[in-house]
Write a protein that holds these residues in place. Structure first.
Motif, PDB file in Angstrom:
ATOM      1  N   ARG A   2      76.607 114.836  32.901  1.00 39.53           N
ATOM      2  CA  ARG A   2      75.544 115.620  32.267  1.00 39.53           C
ATOM      3  C   ARG A   2      75.545 115.314  30.777  1.00 39.53           C
ATOM      4  NH1 ARG A   2      77.104 121.295  32.762  1.00 39.53           N
ATOM      5  NH2 ARG A   2      74.954 122.032  32.609  1.00 39.53           N
ATOM      6  N   ILE A  37      74.182 118.768  38.427  1.00 42.93           N
ATOM      7  CA  ILE A  37      73.109 119.660  37.985  1.00 42.93           C
ATOM      8  C   ILE A  37      73.552 121.117  38.072  1.00 42.93           C
ATOM      9  CG2 ILE A  37      70.801 120.523  38.539  1.00 42.93           C
ATOM     10  CD1 ILE A  37      70.778 117.850  37.103  1.00 42.93           C
ATOM     11  N   ASP A  41      69.159 122.841  34.088  1.00 43.61           N
ATOM     12  CA  ASP A  41      69.289 121.427  33.753  1.00 43.61           C
ATOM     13  C   ASP A  41      68.032 120.651  34.155  1.00 43.61           C
ATOM     14  OD1 ASP A  41      71.766 121.757  32.694  1.00 43.61           O
ATOM     15  OD2 ASP A  41      72.861 120.834  34.362  1.00 43.61           O
ATOM     16  N   PHE A  43      66.828 117.236  35.999  1.00 43.90           N
ATOM     17  CA  PHE A  43      67.270 116.174  36.910  1.00 43.90           C
ATOM     18  C   PHE A  43      66.281 115.022  36.859  1.00 43.90           C
ATOM     19  CE2 PHE A  43      67.221 114.344  41.340  1.00 43.90           C
ATOM     20  CZ  PHE A  43      68.374 113.587  41.175  1.00 43.90           C
ATOM     21  N   ALA A  60      68.944 119.337  43.756  1.00 38.10           N
ATOM     22  CA  ALA A  60      68.868 119.696  42.334  1.00 38.10           C
ATOM     23  C   ALA A  60      68.111 121.006  42.144  1.00 38.10           C
ATOM     24  CB  ALA A  60      68.194 118.571  41.551  1.00 38.10           C
ATOM     25  N   ALA A  65      67.883 123.448  38.860  1.00 35.92           N
ATOM     26  CA  ALA A  65      67.212 122.573  37.889  1.00 35.92           C
ATOM     27  C   ALA A  65      65.881 123.178  37.460  1.00 35.92           C
ATOM     28  CB  ALA A  65      66.987 121.193  38.490  1.00 35.92           C
TER      29      ALA A  65
END
Length: 319
Positions: A2, A37, A41, A43, A60, A65
């Motif tokens: 990440r 993830i 976040d 992706f 994700a 995500a």
């Protein structure tokens, strides 16, 4: 892995400019690996040689995500932002992000010694100023954009290692990262299978110097027959064993020369797998044992780089 996003507001501005959108999602980090993830976040689904990241979009999303960058137009989830190529999307967004983050960047490339030179420089400069660099050898046209997103104005300088697995890639990286300074370690036959000959390797690496601004600096290893002939608009600072260099390494025992560098200026840590040797590490070494060990793992190219860095600290960064 990440990658953190240094300035989330600027990132979202750049993202929306590229996609011509008005996305206001809360974001945390960005990754091309769905296994990394977490909530909020981003992706980025990448079609690679071994797998297709689009197969893991649902994973994700399940992991929280907030944005999915994809290449499949049939993605109906509101979190999906679609384009023809996520590689290009990342590079274009990174270019926009870089323009908005006003800190100098030192680009480092070459056939050998890139990562070691980057780590040396990062460690030396971090004694006095705030430095950020790409992790490990994340130096490709895919990973450098992700690394750039970690930049923010709290740092004084960034060091970006640049790799090229084929012709044209250093130019691509420079076009979106816009380095102000550049250092090319050397030119050799490493990875020559992707090139016609060593001259094509040299031409690829030379784009770092070629694309520097006129008010930038090109740190030139004039002992290298290819690098010494490279042209640049930037100001040239030369180094090497050549007596005509701006910073000259003494002939003879280069290790003894390194030992003369005042410890108040440099706290030495060498990161060179499989070793991680530092004088302030947990290793209980005498000075003689330490230098003997160091001599075994320290690449020759970095002996010469020390001459440059020692003078560079004093003359060019003014710290």
């Amino acid at each position: 892995m990440r990658f953190s996003i240094g300035n989330k507001k600027v990132f979202m501005q750049s993202l929306n400019e590229y996609y011509n959108s008005n996305n206001s999602s809360d974001i945390m980090n960005i990754s091309i690996d769905s296994r990394h993830i977490s909530k909020k976040d981003i992706f980025v689904a990448i079609k690679g040689n071994k797998t297709n990241g689009h197969l893991y979009i649902d994973n994700a999303i399940s992991d929280g995500a907030s944005i999915i960058m994809c290449e499949e137009k049939n993605c109906t989830d509101s979190r999906c932002l679609c384009s023809d190529s996520n590689y290009i999307a990342l590079q274009e967004i990174a270019a926009s992000y870089r323009k908005k983050i006003n800190i100098p960047i030192i680009g480092i490339t070459g056939s050998n010694g890139k990562t070691t030179t980057k780590e040396l420089l990062r460690h030396i400069l971090s004694e006095k100023i705030k430095v950020i660099s790409n992790e490990g050898n994340y130096n490709s046209t895919l990973s450098v954009p992700l690394s750039l997103f970690s930049l923010n104005d709290n740092y004084n300088i960034s060091i970006i290692e640049m790799g090229a697995s084929k012709p044209g890639e250093i130019e691509t990286i420079c076009n979106f990262s816009k380095p102000n300074m550049g250092l090319i370690t050397n030119i050799s036959n490493s990875h020559i299978s992707s090139y016609k000959n060593i001259e094509e390797i040299s031409d690829t690496k030379s784009k770092l110097f070629d694309l520097l601004p006129s008010d930038g600096y090109a740190f030139k290893n004039i002992d290298d027959p290819f690098i010494s002939k490279m042209k640049t608009k930037a100001k040239i600072v030369s180094y090497g064993f050549n007596k005509n260099a701006d910073f000259t390494m003494l002939e003879g025992d280069t290790l003894e020369t390194i030992k003369k560098i005042p410890s108040r200026k440099v706290k030495l840590i060498i990161t060179s797998p499989p070793y991680n040797i530092g004088k302030d590490s947990d290793l209980d070494l005498s000075d003689n044992e330490y230098w003997k060990m160091l001599q075994c793992v320290f690449p020759k190219i970095c002996h010469k780089t020390w001459a440059l860095l020692e003078g560079y600290l004093e003359k060019y960064i003014k710290i």
